[in-house]
Scaffold this active site. Structure first.
Site, PDB file in Angstrom:
ATOM      1  N   GLU A 182       0.798   7.913  -3.692  1.00 57.79           N
ATOM      2  CA  GLU A 182       1.567   7.549  -2.499  1.00 57.79           C
ATOM      3  C   GLU A 182       2.827   8.412  -2.378  1.00 57.79           C
ATOM      4  O   GLU A 182       3.214   8.813  -1.285  1.00 57.79           O
ATOM      5  CB  GLU A 182       1.932   6.054  -2.525  1.00 57.79           C
ATOM      6  CG  GLU A 182       0.738   5.147  -2.315  1.00 57.79           C
ATOM      7  CD  GLU A 182       0.080   5.331  -0.950  1.00 57.79           C
ATOM      8  OE1 GLU A 182       0.760   5.225   0.072  1.00 57.79           O
ATOM      9  OE2 GLU A 182      -1.141   5.598  -0.905  1.00 57.79           O
TER      10      GLU A 182
ATOM     11  N   HIS B  39       3.077  10.681   0.811  1.00 58.62           N
ATOM     12  CA  HIS B  39       4.034  10.169   1.804  1.00 58.62           C
ATOM     13  C   HIS B  39       5.509  10.316   1.381  1.00 58.62           C
ATOM     14  O   HIS B  39       6.329  10.766   2.160  1.00 58.62           O
ATOM     15  CB  HIS B  39       3.745   8.680   2.081  1.00 58.62           C
ATOM     16  CG  HIS B  39       2.349   8.415   2.545  1.00 58.62           C
ATOM     17  ND1 HIS B  39       1.920   8.667   3.827  1.00 58.62           N
ATOM     18  CD2 HIS B  39       1.255   7.936   1.893  1.00 58.62           C
ATOM     19  CE1 HIS B  39       0.635   8.347   3.954  1.00 58.62           C
ATOM     20  NE2 HIS B  39       0.204   7.903   2.784  1.00 58.62           N
TER      21      HIS B  39
ATOM     22  N   HIS C 115       0.868  -1.189   0.000  1.00 61.26           N
ATOM     23  CA  HIS C 115       0.000   0.000   0.000  1.00 61.26           C
ATOM     24  C   HIS C 115       0.901   1.233   0.000  1.00 61.26           C
ATOM     25  O   HIS C 115       0.693   2.145  -0.778  1.00 61.26           O
ATOM     26  CB  HIS C 115      -0.927  -0.015   1.220  1.00 61.26           C
ATOM     27  CG  HIS C 115      -1.806   1.199   1.311  1.00 61.26           C
ATOM     28  ND1 HIS C 115      -2.869   1.294   2.157  1.00 61.26           N
ATOM     29  CD2 HIS C 115      -1.766   2.386   0.674  1.00 61.26           C
ATOM     30  CE1 HIS C 115      -3.466   2.472   2.022  1.00 61.26           C
ATOM     31  NE2 HIS C 115      -2.811   3.150   1.135  1.00 61.26           N
TER      32      HIS C 115
HETATM   33  P1  5GP Z   1      -3.036   6.785   2.092  1.00 61.54           P
HETATM   34  O1  5GP Z   1      -3.670   7.802   1.180  1.00 61.54           O
HETATM   35  O2  5GP Z   1      -2.819   7.301   3.465  1.00 61.54           O
HETATM   36  O3  5GP Z   1      -1.811   6.215   1.478  1.00 61.54           O
HETATM   37  O4  5GP Z   1      -4.038   5.554   2.209  1.00 61.54           O
HETATM   38  C1  5GP Z   1      -5.388   5.652   2.170  1.00 61.54           C
HETATM   39  C2  5GP Z   1      -5.923   5.628   0.769  1.00 61.54           C
HETATM   40  O5  5GP Z   1      -5.239   4.706  -0.080  1.00 61.54           O
HETATM   41  C3  5GP Z   1      -7.372   5.252   0.749  1.00 61.54           C
HETATM   42  O6  5GP Z   1      -8.100   6.271   0.132  1.00 61.54           O
HETATM   43  C4  5GP Z   1      -7.393   3.965  -0.065  1.00 61.54           C
HETATM   44  O7  5GP Z   1      -8.561   3.864  -0.816  1.00 61.54           O
HETATM   45  C5  5GP Z   1      -6.186   4.133  -0.947  1.00 61.54           C
HETATM   46  N1  5GP Z   1      -5.721   2.858  -1.490  1.00 61.54           N
HETATM   47  C6  5GP Z   1      -5.348   1.751  -0.844  1.00 61.54           C
HETATM   48  N2  5GP Z   1      -5.032   0.786  -1.702  1.00 61.54           N
HETATM   49  C7  5GP Z   1      -5.221   1.286  -2.948  1.00 61.54           C
HETATM   50  C8  5GP Z   1      -5.064   0.774  -4.251  1.00 61.54           C
HETATM   51  O8  5GP Z   1      -4.668  -0.377  -4.466  1.00 61.54           O
HETATM   52  N3  5GP Z   1      -5.380   1.617  -5.270  1.00 61.54           N
HETATM   53  C9  5GP Z   1      -5.793   2.896  -5.085  1.00 61.54           C
HETATM   54  N4  5GP Z   1      -6.077   3.646  -6.143  1.00 61.54           N
HETATM   55  N5  5GP Z   1      -5.936   3.422  -3.863  1.00 61.54           N
HETATM   56  C10 5GP Z   1      -5.664   2.625  -2.815  1.00 61.54           C
END
Ligand code: 5GP
Length: 236
Positions: free
Chosen positions: A115, A119, A62
């Site tokens: 990402e 981050h 992720h």
């Molecule tokens: P962060 O933005 O903090 O990295 O994680 C949260 C977000 O990552 C959430 O909105 C979640 O939907 C998104 N997310 C997690 N896995 C995936 C993925 O495989 N694809 C996409 N497009 N978004 C993801």
């Protein structure tokens, strides 16, 4: 007097600039390396189903999140270089397609960009774009969470449940550090017809490994768990 006033004003301004710089460049203590179980992502997305109706059956990345002990969701959205796909070699891109796919909408580069922006930019002083993605792929390769769980007979099952420590123990035994688990509750519409024991159980979603400031050495994750500690965990 005038001299004193302008000195104070200068100091206040200097402090404000320093504060803004620290906030935007991102200071962090350690990294959370977050891997997710794609079937759970897709299970909880009821309004916008995953583009691939048969989600991957292995843990994928992720993100790699520089984090603070005082507030692990910070820093985020720092200033830094914009994501450029061409900064990643074709070889690395093809590796990331395996380790870091967009399991929700199938647009891998857009997921990497999101990402990096949220981050990766916050730790750019340690890992530039190429290094950030390269290191994340290496972390994914160094501990195969799917295999570690399989070796402990923790495999997707429609009804079986596990405790938090059932799942953490085999990972801890292999990595020699404490990981963190995160769970999600299935949507209510999917649990109505299930027996109470299953209807209240949470789904395993993410496994977090923690790394030191340089993203080289594994360390214990010391956050409180992201799964209800006393509640059964399903892995489906
Ligand atoms: P962060 O933005 O903090 O990295 O994680 C949260 C977000 O990552 C959430 O909105 C979640 O939907 C998104 N997310 C997690 N896995 C995936 C993925 O495989 N694809 C996409 N497009 N978004 C993801």
């Amino acid at each position: 007097m005038g001299m004193l006033k302008s000195s104070v004003a200068f100091l206040v301004l200097a402090f404000a600039f320093f504060f803004c710089y620290v906030m935007s460049s991102g200071s962090y203590d350690y990294f959370q390396f977050v891997q997710q179980w794609p079937p759970t992502n897709c299970r909880v997305r009821i309004k916008r189903p995953c583009s691939n109706p048969r989600p991957l059956q292995n843990f994928t990345i992720h993100g790699l999140w520089p984090s603070n002990y005082s507030n692990p969701t910070m820093p985020s959205n720092c200033a830094g270089s914009e994501f450029k796909e061409r900064k990643l070699s074709p070889k690395l891109r093809s590796k990331l397609k395996r380790s870091w796919p967009d399991v929700e909408s199938g647009n891998d580069p857009r997921f990497w960009e999101g990402e990096w922006s949220k981050h990766g930019k916050c730790s750019e002083q340690t890992l530039n774009q190429m290094q950030y993605f390269q290191r994340s792929h290496e972390m994914w390769q160094s501990f195969n969470i799917t295999e570690i769980l399989r070796n402990a007979s923790i495999v997707p099952h429609p009804t079986q449940t596990w405790t938090y420590s059932d799942i953490v123990s085999p990972i801890k035994a292999v990595t020699q550090t404490t990981p963190l688990l995160r769970c999600k509750f299935p949507p209510k519409s999917q649990t109505k017809s299930q027996p109470k024991s299953q209807a209240t159980s949470q789904l395993l979603h993410e496994v977090v490994l923690c790394y030191d400031y340089d993203a080289l050495r594994l360390i214990d994750c010391n956050r409180t768990a992201g799964c209800g500690n006393q509640q059964a965990i399903s892995f489906q």
